[in-house]
Design a protein around this motif. Structure first.
Motif, mmCIF file in Angstrom:
data_model
loop_
_atom_site.group_PDB
_atom_site.id
_atom_site.type_symbol
_atom_site.label_atom_id
_atom_site.label_comp_id
_atom_site.label_asym_id
_atom_site.label_seq_id
_atom_site.Cartn_x
_atom_site.Cartn_y
_atom_site.Cartn_z
ATOM 1 N N ALA A 203 -15.132 58.480 25.389
ATOM 2 C CA ALA A 203 -15.053 57.085 24.939
ATOM 3 C C ALA A 203 -14.245 56.298 25.963
ATOM 4 C CB ALA A 203 -14.389 57.005 23.570
ATOM 5 N N SER A 206 -11.044 54.286 22.125
ATOM 6 C CA SER A 206 -11.645 54.517 20.805
ATOM 7 C C SER A 206 -11.093 53.586 19.746
ATOM 8 C CB SER A 206 -11.363 55.959 20.350
ATOM 9 O OG SER A 206 -11.818 56.877 21.290
ATOM 10 N N THR A 289 -21.210 63.805 25.640
ATOM 11 C CA THR A 289 -21.954 62.778 24.904
ATOM 12 C C THR A 289 -20.973 61.661 24.533
ATOM 13 O OG1 THR A 289 -21.587 64.038 22.877
ATOM 14 C CG2 THR A 289 -23.720 64.320 23.955
ATOM 15 N N PRO A 290 -21.481 60.458 24.317
ATOM 16 C CA PRO A 290 -20.554 59.361 23.975
ATOM 17 C C PRO A 290 -20.019 59.511 22.552
ATOM 18 C CG PRO A 290 -22.835 58.601 23.962
ATOM 19 C CD PRO A 290 -22.872 60.020 24.449
ATOM 20 N N ALA A 292 -19.357 57.161 20.815
ATOM 21 C CA ALA A 292 -20.109 56.136 20.086
ATOM 22 C C ALA A 292 -21.486 56.635 19.658
ATOM 23 C CB ALA A 292 -20.251 54.881 20.942
ATOM 24 N N GLY A 293 -21.875 57.816 20.119
ATOM 25 C CA GLY A 293 -23.147 58.416 19.691
ATOM 26 C C GLY A 293 -22.962 59.479 18.628
ATOM 27 N N SER A 294 -21.710 59.712 18.232
ATOM 28 C CA SER A 294 -21.426 60.728 17.221
ATOM 29 C C SER A 294 -21.698 60.158 15.829
ATOM 30 C CB SER A 294 -19.970 61.179 17.325
ATOM 31 O OG SER A 294 -19.652 62.032 16.247
ATOM 32 N N HIS A 368 -26.970 59.288 22.344
ATOM 33 C CA HIS A 368 -27.078 57.850 22.608
ATOM 34 C C HIS A 368 -26.060 57.066 21.780
ATOM 35 C CE1 HIS A 368 -30.656 58.945 24.739
ATOM 36 N NE2 HIS A 368 -31.144 59.532 23.657
ATOM 37 N N ALA A 369 -25.311 56.213 22.462
ATOM 38 C CA ALA A 369 -24.299 55.405 21.766
ATOM 39 C C ALA A 369 -24.984 54.443 20.797
ATOM 40 C CB ALA A 369 -23.474 54.632 22.794
ATOM 41 N N ARG A 371 -22.701 53.303 17.871
ATOM 42 C CA ARG A 371 -21.631 52.736 17.057
ATOM 43 C C ARG A 371 -20.797 51.768 17.888
ATOM 44 N NH1 ARG A 371 -17.696 56.546 14.655
ATOM 45 N NH2 ARG A 371 -17.884 57.835 16.519
ATOM 46 N N THR A 372 -20.206 50.792 17.206
ATOM 47 C CA THR A 372 -19.266 49.879 17.848
ATOM 48 C C THR A 372 -18.009 49.791 16.992
ATOM 49 O OG1 THR A 372 -20.305 48.030 16.708
ATOM 50 C CG2 THR A 372 -21.050 48.454 18.955
ATOM 51 N N LEU A 375 -13.734 53.901 16.777
ATOM 52 C CA LEU A 375 -14.622 55.055 16.795
ATOM 53 C C LEU A 375 -14.036 56.301 16.126
ATOM 54 C CD1 LEU A 375 -15.981 54.709 20.442
ATOM 55 C CD2 LEU A 375 -17.172 54.151 18.314
#
Ligand code: ZN
Length: 378
Positions: A203, A206, A289-290, A292-294, A368-369, A371-372, A375
């Motif tokens: 991130a 976060s 992995t991002p 934001a992709g979790s 793939h991200a 989320r915004t 985090l």
């Protein structure tokens, strides 16, 4: 090795706690590596790893192999360790304030920026030293009002000038994974290989002020401020920090801990903190992995949880993860199957088997991200 007791602010008459640190090697030598365990106090795998690592570091020091220096804090949260309710440990949030022990760390870029700006030069290494000196000055001037603030200040006093920071945590039930900021990934990649992590979650701020990002975020945020001020002056990323999740809360055993300690020691050789021939690096078991992709999966209804998958399982979109069952429902729809919304490894799941409505069930590391906003979970 030097063992030091650092007293915390006494919150009440007749009461006082202290933090214990161990320093290996010459405190002036670099690189400096700071390692702490159990900041979330009920997360104990790291405490046992610290015990095993301490023996390895003692041997290395006795053999004259400390090239840099290592500060080890095996029990980073004496406040949380002493909190219990209904015979259960309560080590994640301070009971008095409800604050997460691993949030609310200060913005160290903001803390030093005004003083730093006129002191910057064209020498990146010198700028790193200046940032560290200003940070130490700011931390020493910080007058904590509470025991919890005094713990945060003391941990930062021990860690703020480290080149590498390893914060040892765990999840409820999980495979080994780590969190870091993007700027920290290159120096941490060997660690991911040596530990054999099954997920790497990256991130860039976060949110919430966790310990590791307080230390790593300071550097890239200051570099951004320097650029925004129109100054063409170098500031390298002075600290790479990571939160390492050493599997689940009950994965506290000598086999795991001694293997993890050996991996950390191998990393210290790779990083040049300990002298010796570092072992060959194993392949990287997963790609980062991002964060934001979790995907965090939630229970749609309250009920008893029956998992259909285990941590470490790779999932496709739509795969069933858990059944949340309401055995009291009047109609036929008693079973609510929660499915993966993203493809990836299920790296953690909760340990409780009763879910309240909206309660967390597990986490999948998607590529793939999407989320915004903040985090990190609670
Ligand atoms: Zn934790």
């Amino acid at each position: 090795m030097v063992r030091t007791e650092h007293p915390l602010l006494s919150p009440s008459l007749g009461s006082g706690k202290h933090l214990v640190s161990f320093t290996f090697g010459d405190p002036q030598a670099s690189p400096k590596v700071y390692i702490q365990a159990s900041l979330h106090a009920e997360e104990l795998p790291g405490m046992l790893v610290a015990h095993h690592l301490r023996a390895l570091l003692e041997s290395a020091e006795a053999a004259g192999l400390m090239k840099g220096h290592v500060v080890l804090v095996p029990a980073a949260n004496p406040i949380g360790l002493n909190q219990r309710l209904d015979h259960k440990p309560m080590g994640r949030f301070e009971l008095d304030t409800g604050e997460n022990f691993n949030r609310h760390y200060p913005d160290l870029a903001e803390a030093v920026w005004a003083d730093l700006q006129p002191m910057l030069v064209e020498d990146g290494a010198r700028n790193v030293s200046t940032v560290r000196a200003l940070t130490a000055k700011w931390l020493r001037a910080w007058q904590p009002a509470t025991e919890l603030q005094s713990l945060r200040r003391q941990l930062l006093l021990l860690a703020h000038d480290a080149d590498l920071v390893l914060d040892l945590h765990c999840d409820w039930e999980a495979v080994l994974h780590l969190y870091a900021e993007e700027a920290c990934w290159p120096p941490l990649e060997p660690l991911a290989r040596l530990l054999g992590v099954q997920a790497v979650l990256l991130a860039r701020n976060s949110g919430g002020g966790p310990f590791d990002e307080c230390l790593s975020g300071q550097w890239w945020q200051l570099a951004e401020r320097i650029a925004a001020a129109g100054l063409d002056l170098p500031l390298p990323q002075g600290c790479a920090s990571t939160t390492i999740e050493l599997r689940g809360e009950t994965d506290v055993d000598h086999a795991h801990a001694s293997a993890d300690a050996a991996a950390l020691m191998a990393f210290l050789l790779h990083a040049g903190a300990v002298q010796g021939t570092p072992p060959a690096l194993p392949p990287l078991p997963c790609q980062p992995t991002p964060l934001a992709g979790s995907e965090t999966l939630h229970a749609p209804v309250p009920g008893v949880v029956a998992y259909r998958v285990r941590p470490g399982d790779r999932l496709a979109v739509g795969d069933p993860v858990a059944d949340v069952i309401d055995p009291t429902a009047a109609g036929a729809s008693r079973v609510h199957t929660v499915r993966a919304g993203v493809a990836g490894v299920l790296y953690a799941r909760v340990s409780g088997r009763y879910a309240v409505a909206g309660g967390e069930l597990g986490k999948i590391a998607g590529e793939h991200a999407f989320r915004t906003g903040p985090l990190l979970g609670a």
